[in-house]
Scaffold this motif. Structure first.
Motif, PDB file in Angstrom:
ATOM      1  N   CYS A  27       0.631  17.942 -33.163  1.00  0.00           N
ATOM      2  CA  CYS A  27       0.534  18.931 -32.078  1.00  0.00           C
ATOM      3  C   CYS A  27      -0.790  18.822 -31.330  1.00  0.00           C
ATOM      4  O   CYS A  27      -0.853  19.143 -30.135  1.00  0.00           O
ATOM      5  N   ILE A  28      -1.847  18.376 -31.983  1.00  0.00           N
ATOM      6  CA  ILE A  28      -3.148  18.265 -31.312  1.00  0.00           C
ATOM      7  C   ILE A  28      -3.064  17.261 -30.166  1.00  0.00           C
ATOM      8  O   ILE A  28      -3.705  17.419 -29.130  1.00  0.00           O
ATOM      9  N   ASN A  29      -2.235  16.226 -30.340  1.00  0.00           N
ATOM     10  CA  ASN A  29      -2.026  15.247 -29.265  1.00  0.00           C
ATOM     11  C   ASN A  29      -0.923  15.682 -28.312  1.00  0.00           C
ATOM     12  O   ASN A  29      -1.069  15.582 -27.086  1.00  0.00           O
ATOM     13  N   ILE A  30       0.183  16.164 -28.857  1.00  0.00           N
ATOM     14  CA  ILE A  30       1.346  16.516 -28.044  1.00  0.00           C
ATOM     15  C   ILE A  30       1.037  17.626 -27.054  1.00  0.00           C
ATOM     16  O   ILE A  30       1.486  17.601 -25.897  1.00  0.00           O
ATOM     17  N   LEU A  31       0.265  18.621 -27.470  1.00  0.00           N
ATOM     18  CA  LEU A  31      -0.009  19.768 -26.598  1.00  0.00           C
ATOM     19  C   LEU A  31      -0.761  19.382 -25.328  1.00  0.00           C
ATOM     20  O   LEU A  31      -0.719  20.113 -24.339  1.00  0.00           O
ATOM     21  N   ASN A  32      -1.418  18.229 -25.349  1.00  0.00           N
ATOM     22  CA  ASN A  32      -2.092  17.748 -24.132  1.00  0.00           C
ATOM     23  C   ASN A  32      -1.107  17.436 -23.020  1.00  0.00           C
ATOM     24  O   ASN A  32      -1.461  17.467 -21.845  1.00  0.00           O
ATOM     25  N   ASP A  33       0.127  17.108 -23.399  1.00  0.00           N
ATOM     26  CA  ASP A  33       1.121  16.668 -22.422  1.00  0.00           C
ATOM     27  C   ASP A  33       1.986  17.807 -21.878  1.00  0.00           C
ATOM     28  O   ASP A  33       2.764  17.600 -20.945  1.00  0.00           O
ATOM     29  N   LEU A  34       1.871  18.989 -22.462  1.00  0.00           N
ATOM     30  CA  LEU A  34       2.646  20.122 -21.977  1.00  0.00           C
ATOM     31  C   LEU A  34       1.943  20.771 -20.791  1.00  0.00           C
ATOM     32  O   LEU A  34       0.720  20.695 -20.646  1.00  0.00           O
ATOM     33  N   GLU A  35       2.734  21.422 -19.955  1.00  0.00           N
ATOM     34  CA  GLU A  35       2.181  22.052 -18.757  1.00  0.00           C
ATOM     35  C   GLU A  35       1.222  23.180 -19.123  1.00  0.00           C
ATOM     36  O   GLU A  35       1.491  23.994 -20.004  1.00  0.00           O
ATOM     37  N   CYS A  95      -3.544  24.990 -28.191  1.00  0.00           N
ATOM     38  CA  CYS A  95      -2.585  26.067 -27.917  1.00  0.00           C
ATOM     39  C   CYS A  95      -3.072  26.940 -26.766  1.00  0.00           C
ATOM     40  O   CYS A  95      -2.281  27.383 -25.925  1.00  0.00           O
ATOM     41  N   ASP A  96      -4.356  27.196 -26.734  1.00  0.00           N
ATOM     42  CA  ASP A  96      -4.944  28.019 -25.677  1.00  0.00           C
ATOM     43  C   ASP A  96      -4.646  27.444 -24.288  1.00  0.00           C
ATOM     44  O   ASP A  96      -4.374  28.184 -23.347  1.00  0.00           O
TER      45      ASP A  96
END
Length: 254
Positions: free
Chosen positions: A16-24, A79-80
């Motif tokens: 998630c630390i990497n994946i969350l970078n790609d979310l809007e 997450c923030d």
């Protein structure tokens, strides 16, 4: 990488630390996070009346106080970025990690709305008999700032509590066997717990994110109640389980 994607829910395989970078940015209304508790230290517990090892996997092993706290800060900051300004985050944990998370939130200037105690009336007995039996977990409910206009469905919670204000002590049994018919996860949460969290602070159509998806209970409850869901996990088998559980409630599982 996307593992599964349809009009209501998206499952993503990876850290998630990497994946969350790609979310809007600021695209999520609510986050429920059940991060590793760092409990896998070779200890023992009681499972189905028998002694069992508490080790759950490499992902649950402690790297030491400072590295564990740094990990909590990293995923919380990611997450923030995706949580909208008036959204809220729920984090569950035992005393092994919840104080680190509370401190990390305060370092980020988050405002803690409530601390919820989830009391487990059927918790496993203590095998060592050298301390009190652990019978609860703590949930932190927080928002980005004290002035943020978070959603709280007060009347829904009051109705759920028999017409009385719902308090911060929730008596909910551990996950029943009927919720594990398609498979399970070693830290699987009961649907009733997630129901209270999700219904209390979201509206239909909102997006709920779980960065440590596990067996997908967050997603199941979200979809059952007209919300949308994004789940992230490092283990393909648990994303497959989440997919099965959600498709099953949607009537699409064959």
């Amino acid at each position: 990488m996307h593992y599964y994607n349809d009009d209501r829910f998206k499952l993503i395989l990876g850290d998630c630390i990497n994946i969350l970078n790609d979310l809007e940015e600021k695209s999520v209304n609510m986050i429920f996070a059940d991060p590793p508790y760092k409990l896998s230290n070779g200890g023992i517990t009681c499972k189905s009346g028998k002694m069992a090892c508490v080790d759950k996997g490499e992902w649950d092993k402690s790297s030491g106080l400072y590295k564990d706290h740094e990990f909590n800060k990293q995923w919380l900051k990611k997450c923030d970025r995706v949580l909208n300004d008036n959204g809220t985050i729920w984090i569950s944990g035992t005393y092994h990690i919840i104080h680190s998370i509370a401190f990390a939130l305060m370092e980020m200037n988050y405002y803690i709305i409530n601390e919820i105690i989830w009391y487990k009336p059927n918790a496993a007995p203590n095998m060592g008999c050298r301390c009190f039996t652990a019978s609860h977990e703590t949930l932190i409910w927080a928002k980005k700032s004290k002035k943020a206009k978070h959603t709280f469905n007060y009347n829904s919670m009051k109705e759920l509590n028999g017409g009385k204000q719902m308090r911060s002590l929730w008596e909910i049994p551990t996950t029943p066997a009927r919720e594990k018919t398609l498979g399970s996860h070693p830290t699987q949460k009961p649907k009733e717990l997630l129901y209270r969290c999700i219904i209390s602070c979201t509206k239909e159509g909102d997006i709920v994110l779980d960065p440590f998806c596990g067996s997908g209970t967050t997603g199941v409850v979200a979809i059952e109640n007209g919300r949308n869901f994004i789940g992230i996990d490092t283990e393909k088998e648990y994303l497959e389980l989440t997919k099965k559980r959600i498709l099953n409630i949607k009537g699409d599982l064959t």
